[in-house]
Design a protein around this motif. Sequence first.
Motif, PDB file in Angstrom:
ATOM      1  N   TYR A  13       0.897  -1.304   0.195  1.00 55.62           N
ATOM      2  CA  TYR A  13      -0.019  -0.075  -0.195  1.00 55.62           C
ATOM      3  C   TYR A  13       0.557   1.570  -0.232  1.00 55.62           C
ATOM      4  N   MET A  60     -10.284  -0.430   6.356  1.00 50.83           N
ATOM      5  CA  MET A  60     -10.484   0.905   5.025  1.00 50.83           C
ATOM      6  C   MET A  60     -10.149   0.522   4.148  1.00 50.83           C
ATOM      7  N   LEU A  61      -8.497  -0.139   3.989  1.00 56.67           N
ATOM      8  CA  LEU A  61      -8.294  -0.986   1.962  1.00 56.67           C
ATOM      9  C   LEU A  61      -9.032  -1.910   1.432  1.00 56.67           C
ATOM     10  N   PHE A  64     -11.808  -0.114  -0.022  1.00 57.77           N
ATOM     11  CA  PHE A  64     -11.491   0.337  -0.960  1.00 57.77           C
ATOM     12  C   PHE A  64     -10.806  -0.045  -2.413  1.00 57.77           C
ATOM     13  N   SER A  65     -10.257  -0.832  -2.408  1.00 62.46           N
ATOM     14  CA  SER A  65     -10.058  -2.541  -2.640  1.00 62.46           C
ATOM     15  C   SER A  65     -10.902  -2.879  -3.765  1.00 62.46           C
ATOM     16  N   TYR A  67     -13.835  -1.483  -4.360  1.00 63.23           N
ATOM     17  CA  TYR A  67     -14.829  -0.379  -4.654  1.00 63.23           C
ATOM     18  C   TYR A  67     -14.322  -0.508  -5.835  1.00 63.23           C
ATOM     19  N   MET A  68     -12.585  -0.537  -5.440  1.00 63.09           N
ATOM     20  CA  MET A  68     -11.803  -0.498  -6.994  1.00 63.09           C
ATOM     21  C   MET A  68     -12.005  -1.378  -8.075  1.00 63.09           C
TER      22      MET A  68
END
Length: 122
Positions: A13, A60-61, A64-65, A67-68
């Motif tokens: 990250y 959170m990550l 995010f992953s 979502y991406m």
Amino acid sequence: MKKLLGTFPEFYYIGLGAFTIINDYYANSYNNYVALLITWLVFLQIFYKHKVLGLVYGNMLTLFSVYMLVNVFENYRETGSVMHFVSGTVLFGIAFIAAIGMVYKYAVAETKFNENELTITY
């Protein structure tokens, strides 16, 4: 080697954040302070190893992953670009696995109640 493998999610990250910061600056002359902050917090997590913050950052990550990855799939459906689909899926698939690994690492970690080595005053 085991210690390096244990910090792989954080280093992944940090690399992803550094790439985003450099790409935004050179492509758009834009300083991405959000990516800079997240990269800095993940960098500090390598040294402090705070259990609760590690779980928060990992979750959170992970979000995010996911979502991406959804964004990559939707973009593929609209444009049909196979190269962007494969590269985005690999990039954010590894990011998803790293985030799950980060959550697992801090979920099973033992809590230390000692003051951190970097902040001890004599």
